[in-house]
Motif scaffolding. Structure first.
Motif: not given
Length: 179
Positions: A55-61
């Motif tokens: 939910n977080v790092t996949g979207r940001l990175l």
């Protein structure tokens, strides 16, 4: 050193939960003799890792996100989100994300062989492999879907641009011929 990363906090948590679960699994017995405590901490870290990556790092990175949608008839549909190709991702962030995604599951699979000697740890390793495999499969499919969408979008824009250019050239040629 953090200036080369676009999202250093996300990277820290991305790596913290992943390595934390492996470290507790391997060396938790040094700090406590309570196997239940080690199990709980490992499962919590694995759950935090799964949620954070999904939910977080996949979207940001890497600009990708996936989820599984259950339809009213009970069928599962994989849903994929990807960033706009005009907004490139940081190559260092992306490399760290993909390397850690694949290396972590390989480590857990190798640790699964050690459970042949100590089967009481099999449940932790099974949870780790299941959660990491879900993210590996989800992000691999999401990346393929994004590349397919980008290629299709690029091809349709190129075809539109070519057809409008041919139309303008044709109109200009007819205009000169009859004008």
């Amino acid at each position: 050193i953090f200036k080369i990363y676009s999202h250093p906090v996300a990277l820290v948590f991305h790596l913290l939960f992943r390595t934390g679960a492996i470290i507790i699994y391997l060396f938790g017995g040094i700090f406590t003799e309570h196997e239940t405590f080690i199990f709980i901490i490992c499962v919590l870290l694995l759950s935090f890792d799964f949620w954070t990556v999904k939910n977080v790092t996949g979207r940001l990175l890497v600009g990708l996100r996936w989820w599984n949608d259950i339809q009213p008839d009970g069928t599962n549909v994989w849903m994929f989100e990807s960033r706009d190709p005009s907004r490139p991702v940081n190559p260092i962030d992306s490399r760290i994300f993909w390397i850690s995604l694949y290396v972590t599951i390989v480590i857990w699979i190798l640790l699964a062989f050690s459970t042949l000697l100590h089967p009481r740890w099999l449940l932790i390793v099974a949870v780790a492999i299941a959660l990491n495999a879900a993210n590996v499969v989800g992000y691999t499919q999401c990346d393929k879907d994004a590349k397919k969408k980008w290629a299709t979008n690029f091809a349709s824009r190129a075809a539109t641009a070519n057809s409008s250019m041919v139309g303008r050239l044709f109109s200009a040629g007819l205009g000169r011929f009859f004008g």
